[in-house]
Design a protein around this motif. Structure first.
Motif, PDB file in Angstrom:
ATOM      1  N   ARG A 138       0.796  -1.219   0.000  1.00 11.16           N
ATOM      2  CA  ARG A 138       0.000   0.000   0.000  1.00 11.16           C
ATOM      3  C   ARG A 138       0.831   1.272   0.000  1.00 11.16           C
ATOM      4  O   ARG A 138       0.270   2.357  -0.139  1.00 11.16           O
ATOM      5  N   LEU A 169     -19.369   5.454  -3.380  1.00 12.24           N
ATOM      6  CA  LEU A 169     -17.997   5.581  -2.925  1.00 12.24           C
ATOM      7  C   LEU A 169     -17.704   4.422  -1.982  1.00 12.24           C
ATOM      8  O   LEU A 169     -18.462   4.157  -1.055  1.00 12.24           O
ATOM      9  N   THR A 170     -16.606   3.702  -2.198  1.00 11.51           N
ATOM     10  CA  THR A 170     -16.228   2.546  -1.395  1.00 11.51           C
ATOM     11  C   THR A 170     -14.801   2.710  -0.897  1.00 11.51           C
ATOM     12  O   THR A 170     -14.039   3.539  -1.431  1.00 11.51           O
ATOM     13  N   PRO A 171     -14.385   1.948   0.126  1.00 11.14           N
ATOM     14  CA  PRO A 171     -12.974   1.989   0.533  1.00 11.14           C
ATOM     15  C   PRO A 171     -12.019   1.644  -0.594  1.00 11.14           C
ATOM     16  O   PRO A 171     -10.875   2.096  -0.599  1.00 11.14           O
ATOM     17  N   GLY A 184      -8.490   3.429  -6.523  1.00 13.99           N
ATOM     18  CA  GLY A 184      -9.129   4.426  -7.366  1.00 13.99           C
ATOM     19  C   GLY A 184     -10.395   3.974  -8.047  1.00 13.99           C
ATOM     20  O   GLY A 184     -10.982   4.723  -8.836  1.00 13.99           O
ATOM     21  N   HIS A 197     -12.025   2.772  -3.539  1.00 19.09           N
ATOM     22  CA  HIS A 197     -11.650   3.987  -4.266  1.00 19.09           C
ATOM     23  C   HIS A 197     -10.423   4.638  -3.656  1.00 19.09           C
ATOM     24  O   HIS A 197      -9.607   5.227  -4.370  1.00 19.09           O
ATOM     25  N   PHE A 198     -10.277   4.549  -2.330  1.00 13.53           N
ATOM     26  CA  PHE A 198      -9.115   5.139  -1.676  1.00 13.53           C
ATOM     27  C   PHE A 198      -7.862   4.279  -1.861  1.00 13.53           C
ATOM     28  O   PHE A 198      -6.746   4.770  -1.708  1.00 13.53           O
ATOM     29  N   LEU A 199      -8.063   3.005  -2.183  1.00  7.17           N
ATOM     30  CA  LEU A 199      -6.928   2.082  -2.326  1.00  7.17           C
ATOM     31  C   LEU A 199      -6.439   1.980  -3.767  1.00  7.17           C
ATOM     32  O   LEU A 199      -5.238   2.080  -4.028  1.00  7.17           O
ATOM     33  N   ASN A 244     -13.710  -4.077   1.911  1.00  8.31           N
ATOM     34  CA  ASN A 244     -13.379  -2.829   1.227  1.00  8.31           C
ATOM     35  C   ASN A 244     -14.286  -2.553   0.025  1.00  8.31           C
ATOM     36  O   ASN A 244     -14.072  -1.572  -0.686  1.00  8.31           O
TER      37      ASN A 244
END
Length: 250
Positions: free
Chosen positions: A10, A121-123, A129, A125-127, A104
């Protein structure tokens, strides 16, 4: 080693929030020992590339908030589906990674205010995209001798148990001390359906509300990727958005 694997996958985090587990405390002490070296190059590197550990008080897991709740929920279901399973390291690592993807993939809030946009929006997206997906697989209802099918069966069992609990959390019914948030046209919702494959959330937007004689909407038309369907209100869950009152119980 866990920290090294995490950073390799990550990237290096700026801050890590955790409890007082011995491994986390030991990693913090080891990094501090290295950064306090007399070598100037290491000191300069540590001032910009160091990791700040923020520990919650001892014996206070409630300080962890949302992530501790997620860990508790995952452990609860994992122990019941794989507590007595004899798995190799590779099989266990595969199962854990797929459970990580399930957690996620959960919808957090609408991605946009467009009434035709069904993406949340999901987790993930932060991981990475974009939403997390999984390799398609058949529904496995009975145990088989094939080890690969056994791992897939455990994943599907975890998905069904955890998904039902997550939807129930979104649809909590509490005391009527505060007025519930009223449904609105354009709200993004999750439809409660059985036998959905892992990481598959059926989403839709409310296009029409049907009010009863008392003025309460109990049925709605929902626009989905497969067309418009009519559902009772208790058959879907509202995904929280920016317009929801934080003091509301809805």
């Amino acid at each position: 080693m866990c920290l090294r694997r995490f950073v390799s996958r990550r990237g290096k985090p700026y801050e890590i929030y955790s409890d007082n587990g011995k491994t986390f405390v030991g990693a913090n002490n080891e990094l501090g020992r290295v950064l306090k070296s007399s070598r100037e190059a290491v000191t300069e590197y540590g001032s910009t590339e160091g990791i700040r550990f923020k520990f919650s008080p001892a014996y206070s897991p409630h300080f962890g908030g949302i992530w501790e709740a997620g860990v508790k929920s995952s452990k609860h279901h994992l122990k019941r589906i794989a507590g007595n399973a004899a798995l190799t390291f590779e099989e266990l690592a595969t199962l854990f990674t797929q459970i990580e993807a399930i957690l996620n993939s959960r919808p957090l809030s609408p991605l946009s205010s467009d009434p035709t946009d069904l993406l949340p929006l999901t987790p993930g997206h932060f991981l990475i995209g974009r939403p997390l997906k999984s390799v398609p697989s058949l529904l496995i209802e009975k145990s088989r001798a094939n080890r690969y099918d056994r791992i897939e069966q455990l994943r599907q069992q975890f998905w069904e148990r955890w998904r039902r609990e997550y939807l129930a959390e979104l649809q909590q019914r509490t005391k009527w001390r505060r007025p519930d948030r009223e449904l609105k046209v354009g709200d993004l919702v999750i439809l409660k359906e059985d036998n959905l494959p892992p990481l598959c959330w059926r989403l839709g937007r409310i296009t029409k509300l049907y009010q009863g004689p008392d003025g309460v909407s109990r049925v709605a038309d929902v626009l989905t990727s497969r067309g418009t369907v009519k559902r009772a209100v208790h058959k879907f869950c509202i995904i929280p958005g920016d317009d929801i009152d934080p003091n509301s119980t809805a």
